[in-house]
Design a protein around this motif. Structure first.
Motif, PDB file in Angstrom:
ATOM      1  N   CYS A  74       0.837  -1.185   0.000  1.00  0.00           N
ATOM      2  CA  CYS A  74       0.000   0.000   0.000  1.00  0.00           C
ATOM      3  C   CYS A  74       0.880   1.245   0.000  1.00  0.00           C
ATOM      4  O   CYS A  74       1.703   1.418   0.897  1.00  0.00           O
ATOM      5  N   ILE A  75       0.676   2.085  -0.990  1.00  0.00           N
ATOM      6  CA  ILE A  75       1.447   3.314  -1.086  1.00  0.00           C
ATOM      7  C   ILE A  75       0.592   4.448  -0.526  1.00  0.00           C
ATOM      8  O   ILE A  75      -0.502   4.706  -1.036  1.00  0.00           O
ATOM      9  N   PRO A  76       1.053   5.122   0.535  1.00  0.00           N
ATOM     10  CA  PRO A  76       0.221   6.157   1.150  1.00  0.00           C
ATOM     11  C   PRO A  76       0.093   7.400   0.273  1.00  0.00           C
ATOM     12  O   PRO A  76       0.928   7.636  -0.617  1.00  0.00           O
ATOM     13  N   ALA A  77      -0.963   8.170   0.554  1.00  0.00           N
ATOM     14  CA  ALA A  77      -1.302   9.311  -0.297  1.00  0.00           C
ATOM     15  C   ALA A  77      -0.149  10.301  -0.435  1.00  0.00           C
ATOM     16  O   ALA A  77       0.005  10.922  -1.478  1.00  0.00           O
ATOM     17  N   GLU A  78       0.694  10.435   0.615  1.00  0.00           N
ATOM     18  CA  GLU A  78       1.769  11.430   0.501  1.00  0.00           C
ATOM     19  C   GLU A  78       2.808  11.056  -0.551  1.00  0.00           C
ATOM     20  O   GLU A  78       3.645  11.871  -0.910  1.00  0.00           O
ATOM     21  N   TYR A  79       2.751   9.833  -1.043  1.00  0.00           N
ATOM     22  CA  TYR A  79       3.688   9.430  -2.095  1.00  0.00           C
ATOM     23  C   TYR A  79       3.017   9.373  -3.475  1.00  0.00           C
ATOM     24  O   TYR A  79       3.516   8.737  -4.389  1.00  0.00           O
ATOM     25  N   LEU A  80       1.869  10.027  -3.601  1.00  0.00           N
ATOM     26  CA  LEU A  80       1.145   9.932  -4.880  1.00  0.00           C
ATOM     27  C   LEU A  80       1.910  10.539  -6.049  1.00  0.00           C
ATOM     28  O   LEU A  80       1.616  10.256  -7.205  1.00  0.00           O
ATOM     29  N   ASP A  81       2.897  11.384  -5.750  1.00  0.00           N
ATOM     30  CA  ASP A  81       3.652  11.968  -6.860  1.00  0.00           C
ATOM     31  C   ASP A  81       4.744  11.046  -7.378  1.00  0.00           C
ATOM     32  O   ASP A  81       5.521  11.416  -8.253  1.00  0.00           O
ATOM     33  N   THR A  82       4.763   9.823  -6.842  1.00  0.00           N
ATOM     34  CA  THR A  82       5.725   8.829  -7.322  1.00  0.00           C
ATOM     35  C   THR A  82       5.436   8.475  -8.776  1.00  0.00           C
ATOM     36  O   THR A  82       4.291   8.342  -9.181  1.00  0.00           O
ATOM     37  N   SER A  83       6.509   8.327  -9.527  1.00  0.00           N
ATOM     38  CA  SER A  83       6.363   7.918 -10.919  1.00  0.00           C
ATOM     39  C   SER A  83       6.059   6.418 -10.966  1.00  0.00           C
ATOM     40  O   SER A  83       6.596   5.638 -10.187  1.00  0.00           O
ATOM     41  N   VAL A  84       5.171   6.053 -11.873  1.00  0.00           N
ATOM     42  CA  VAL A  84       4.817   4.640 -12.013  1.00  0.00           C
ATOM     43  C   VAL A  84       5.853   3.952 -12.902  1.00  0.00           C
ATOM     44  O   VAL A  84       5.828   4.070 -14.117  1.00  0.00           O
ATOM     45  N   ASP A  85       6.827   3.344 -12.260  1.00  0.00           N
ATOM     46  CA  ASP A  85       7.794   2.520 -12.974  1.00  0.00           C
ATOM     47  C   ASP A  85       8.281   1.443 -12.012  1.00  0.00           C
ATOM     48  O   ASP A  85       8.048   1.536 -10.809  1.00  0.00           O
ATOM     49  N   TYR A  86       8.912   0.428 -12.548  1.00  0.00           N
ATOM     50  CA  TYR A  86       9.277  -0.748 -11.738  1.00  0.00           C
ATOM     51  C   TYR A  86      10.081  -0.354 -10.496  1.00  0.00           C
ATOM     52  O   TYR A  86       9.779  -0.774  -9.382  1.00  0.00           O
ATOM     53  N   GLU A  87      11.117   0.476 -10.692  1.00  0.00           N
ATOM     54  CA  GLU A  87      12.030   0.780  -9.594  1.00  0.00           C
ATOM     55  C   GLU A  87      11.367   1.640  -8.515  1.00  0.00           C
ATOM     56  O   GLU A  87      11.529   1.383  -7.320  1.00  0.00           O
ATOM     57  N   SER A  88      10.633   2.674  -8.938  1.00  0.00           N
ATOM     58  CA  SER A  88      10.045   3.587  -7.947  1.00  0.00           C
ATOM     59  C   SER A  88       9.062   2.862  -7.039  1.00  0.00           C
ATOM     60  O   SER A  88       9.019   3.101  -5.834  1.00  0.00           O
ATOM     61  N   LEU A  89       8.243   1.988  -7.623  1.00  0.00           N
ATOM     62  CA  LEU A  89       7.249   1.287  -6.819  1.00  0.00           C
ATOM     63  C   LEU A  89       7.929   0.291  -5.880  1.00  0.00           C
ATOM     64  O   LEU A  89       7.515   0.115  -4.738  1.00  0.00           O
ATOM     65  N   THR A  90       9.000  -0.339  -6.359  1.00  0.00           N
ATOM     66  CA  THR A  90       9.724  -1.288  -5.511  1.00  0.00           C
ATOM     67  C   THR A  90      10.348  -0.557  -4.327  1.00  0.00           C
ATOM     68  O   THR A  90      10.361  -1.056  -3.202  1.00  0.00           O
ATOM     69  N   LYS A  91      10.862   0.653  -4.596  1.00  0.00           N
ATOM     70  CA  LYS A  91      11.493   1.434  -3.530  1.00  0.00           C
ATOM     71  C   LYS A  91      10.496   1.713  -2.390  1.00  0.00           C
ATOM     72  O   LYS A  91      10.870   1.833  -1.240  1.00  0.00           O
ATOM     73  N   LEU A  92       9.229   1.808  -2.745  1.00  0.00           N
ATOM     74  CA  LEU A  92       8.214   2.097  -1.733  1.00  0.00           C
ATOM     75  C   LEU A  92       7.654   0.823  -1.092  1.00  0.00           C
ATOM     76  O   LEU A  92       6.637   0.860  -0.407  1.00  0.00           O
TER      77      LEU A  92
END
Lengths: 547, 240
Positions: A411-429
């Motif tokens: 679950c990615i919290p709302a404060e991280y909504l500006d994260t780019s949707v790509d393999y690495e960024s989502l894994t980092k979270l």
């Protein structure tokens, strides 16, 4: 003309088909979602109305696949109008006369969707280009949409190694979730020695809330078949298996139709396009086990054995079905192949981010205004998807988190909504790209309950082969229950975290290795929701035992 | 066949190509705990007790299915591995109904031995106390699901050594269980040859000779190894 198909024949089919077109086309979504809301009755009603009004020469009522905006379904699109297409939403079978009035440019009084809505305008349709446009049960429609051209081009103009090279240069990565570079996988299978090789399409989509692959199979089955055929040519395989879960009867029936039609036209079988290339595809129907989406379990199931995973290495590329080198890709991965061949690796590599190329289809679901399927370029932010395309949470509530990757994600919290949707960024979270499920949660959501839901799922879907996954998920579920019933102490949280660590690092396959992710990610971002439920440590217990 | 040299727990070891890390370690006198592994049958890699650390690999690898490689550096004992092994054993003990005091295999049980080796004097997880039955329909053998750890040794010997294919696994997750034929009573099985290899293979008291009482179930596993070696390697003379 079986087996003697040539490039010109494709053009002839397309031309003949174009000639049969009418001025107006009523595209009726007949994907599983709209079908469950009586889409078949809607199409029948439209057919009858067209006939009653004597408009057969002017209006075509076409069965099409998913148009994406499933939350507004059933959907009917109208092409051929002076201005632009009209998309009718929430259509009922009784609306047929009104829709025909709309064709005649009369007042219809029906609900229509705004084609400029960000839900549509922010999309980039590559693998879903034909979705909602062509009739998935007519190969002529697919051929008329430039279908099987890529296969023709590949078989007559380029060597297998060059196909692999092209896919490698496109930067395409596996869409099943893990994001393994597709070209590298193809190259490995191509280079593995073996008397026979296989190509397998993994259509055992099972994440809760995810239906991207079902939609692709239902809307554009030939796109997947053509992608598989190109892959087979590239790696040197002559037999393919489409593994589809039994819960997708419509997808299975459309694939059966597609395979039959492709065989009739000589686009599958022996000597395709008068080359020595032979390729056949068989469907294997899954029996309802989530774990069969794991590639080694899937192969066991295809071979007719109990669908349980085995340790890797050896990887399927080296030793797969019946010990032969086997290429396994997800449905969406295969659906990307034809566009890459047609438009070139450079074009494809120009979409997305540095390390995540192309587009990704997501099933946007949960507590979000606009539900449905979207295809977006990699690198788009979660905020653009959830707030602009999805319209934010329902009823003025606040978005709390976005769940990606299903039971393997987080679950990615709302404060991280500006994260780019790509393999690495989502894994980092602490989440993963996954196969494309995207569940929006609003501020009324209890995150511990979410963790329990996914753990319940994993506990139920564990195959039972390895101990950490089989018994560990049970104990983790029990601990989450204990926390939710306000009987747990801080010690239970520590025990839960210790179990997460064990199950993640010692389980045999991906199911177990990722099963703790929903717990770990909610503990990471919403720890207070856990601690609020805790009881104080009972006094007087022996501290020395540490238990 | 080329030999490989590798390091196991800091010790230089040589092993033939195609040897597993588990066998290479055993040859060097280094014991790695196992439960699902059984000499003579193919490995499942299921119990995860033999996981080892291999330098350069982030993931832990099962020693029973990982082949030796030149220059490989293996660690079989570390705090982390010991902790994982202990937890895995605890999970097993909590999963079904393992009551040593009334078990036919008491004193001859691999689960019991490993638990005592790992200093497990109590289990931190909630006992699940599931309701499992006993199949006592076979005239010579019994199957007590309460003591089964689903290592599938019985399934593998039944298929691989005896070739009868009677035993199998049904259900999934914690609800998995060993079946005979198409989940029939063992005594009704038409494919079972009553060879007893499954009973010889069982690490706990789940499979037993009927009539044995507490602590009486001792098994001679060298018999299984002997059959396989004689059949596949043409070696039938066993040194004492």
């Amino acid at each position: 003309m079986e087996g003697t198909m040539q490039g010109d024949d494709l053009a002839a089919i397309a031309e003949k088909h174009q000639g049969s077109r009418r001025k107006y086309c009523l595209r009726t979504c007949m994907s599983a979602g709209c079908m469950s809301s009586r889409a078949d009755a809607i199409k029948k009603g439209l057919d009858a109305e067209v006939k009653a009004q004597g408009l057969e020469g002017e209006v075509e009522v076409r069965r099409v696949g998913c148009m994406g905006f499933c939350g507004l379904g059933p959907l009917v699109g109208l092409d051929g109008m002076k201005e632009r297409e009209i998309l009718f939403e929430h259509v009922t079978p009784e609306d047929a006369p009104a829709i025909i009035r709309a064709v005649q440019a009369k007042d219809h009084g029906l609900q229509v969707a705004d084609p400029d809505h960000p839900f549509f305008s922010k999309q980039m349709r590559v693998v879903r280009a034909n979705g909602g446009i062509i009739d998935p049960e007519r190969i002529e429609d697919y051929v008329a949409a430039n279908g099987y051209r890529a296969l023709y081009h590949v078989l007559t103009d380029i060597r297998p190694a060059e196909v692999v090279e092209e896919i490698t240069r496109s930067g395409l990565r596996g869409r099943g979730g893990a994001g393994f570079p597709t070209g590298l996988k193809w190259g490995t299978v191509a280079k593995s020695p073996g008397a026979r090789k296989f190509v397998v399409c993994n259509g055992d989509e099972g994440d809760p809330g995810a239906y991207m692959d079902r939609s692709i199979l239902e809307s554009d089955p030939h796109l997947v078949l053509e992608g598989m055929a190109i892959a087979a040519y590239a790696v040197g395989a002559d037999q393919g298996f489409l593994y589809v879960r039994a819960e997708y009867p419509l997808a299975i029936s459309r694939l059966q139709t597609a395979i039959r039609q492709a065989k009739q036209l000589g686009l599958l079988g022996g000597g395709i396009f008068e080359t020595p290339f032979t390729f056949n595809v068989d469907i294997r129907i899954g029996a309802g086990a989530f774990v069969c989406g794991e590639e080694t379990a899937l192969m066991a199931s295809v071979e007719g054995r109990r669908g349980t995973p085995r340790p890797r290495p050896p990887f399927p590329a080296e030793r797969g079905l019946w010990g032969c080198p086997t290429l396994i890709n997800n449905v969406e991965t295969f659906a990307n192949i034809v566009p890459i061949i047609n438009r070139g690796a450079a074009w494809y590599a120009g979409i997305g981010t540095e390390r995540s190329k192309g587009t990704k289809v997501f099933a946007l679901t949960g507590k979000v205004q606009n539900n449905g399927l979207i295809e977006v370029p990699m690198g788009i932010t979660l905020r653009q998807i959830v707030e602009e395309m999805g319209g934010g949470a329902i009823g003025g509530a606040k978005v709390k988190a976005v769940q990606t990757g299903g039971p393997s994600g987080g679950c990615i919290p709302a404060e991280y909504l500006d994260t780019s949707v790509d393999y690495e960024s989502l894994t980092k979270l602490g989440s993963i790209m996954g196969s494309g499920g995207m569940v929006v949660m609003d501020d009324s959501t209890n995150m511990v309950e979410i963790a329990r839901f996914y753990m319940d799922f994993c506990r139920d879907e564990s195959c039972g082969k390895c101990i950490p996954c089989r018994a560990g998920t049970v104990q983790m579920f029990e601990l989450l229950e204990k926390i939710l019933s306000r009987k747990a102490t801080a010690r239970d949280i520590a025990m839960l975290e210790e179990l997460c660590d064990l199950v993640k690092h010692t389980s045999l396959c991906g199911l177990g290795q990722t099963a703790p992710n929903p717990v770990l990610s909610t503990l990471r971002f919403f720890r207070n929701e856990y601690t609020e439920l805790l009881q104080p440590e009972p006094a007087g217990e022996c501290a020395a035992s540490g238990q | 066949m080329a030999a490989k040299t590798l390091k196991i727990d800091g010790r230089q070891v040589s092993a033939a190509e195609d040897t597993t890390v588990l066998d290479a370690a055993a040859e060097a006198g280094i014991r790695i705990p196992t439960l699902c592994h059984l000499e003579g049958v193919y490995d499942a890699g299921a119990c995860r007790l033999c996981l080892v650390e291999v330098a350069g690999t982030a993931k832990l690898l099962p020693a029973c299915t990982t082949l030796v490689a030149e220059g490989m550096e293996v660690v079989t004992q570390s705090d982390r591995l010991r902790r994982y092994r202990r937890m895995t054993l605890e999970l097993l003990l909590a999963e079904r109904n393992h009551v040593c005091a009334v078990c036919v295999a008491n004193g001859h049980c691999e689960l019991q031995s490993l638990a005592s080796e790992h200093g497990i004097d109590h289990v931190r997880y909630d006992y699940r106390f599931p309701r499992w039955g006993v199949d006592a329909t076979h005239p010579r053998f019994g199957l007590d699901h309460n003591r089964c750890i689903l290592c599938t040794r019985c399934v593998r010997v039944c298929w691989h050594i005896e070739g009868a294919g009677t035993k199998n696994v049904a259900g999934r997750g914690a609800k998995s269980f060993i079946i005979d034929d198409l989940n029939q009573p063992w005594g009704d099985s038409e494919s079972c040859t009553s060879c007893g290899k499954c009973v010889l293979a069982c690490p706990t008291g789940a499979l037993f000779d009927r009539g044995s009482t507490v602590g009486e179930m001792e098994r001679d596993r060298t018999k299984l190894e002997f059959i396989v070696n004689a059949r596949e390697k043409k070696q039938w003379i066993v040194s004492e």
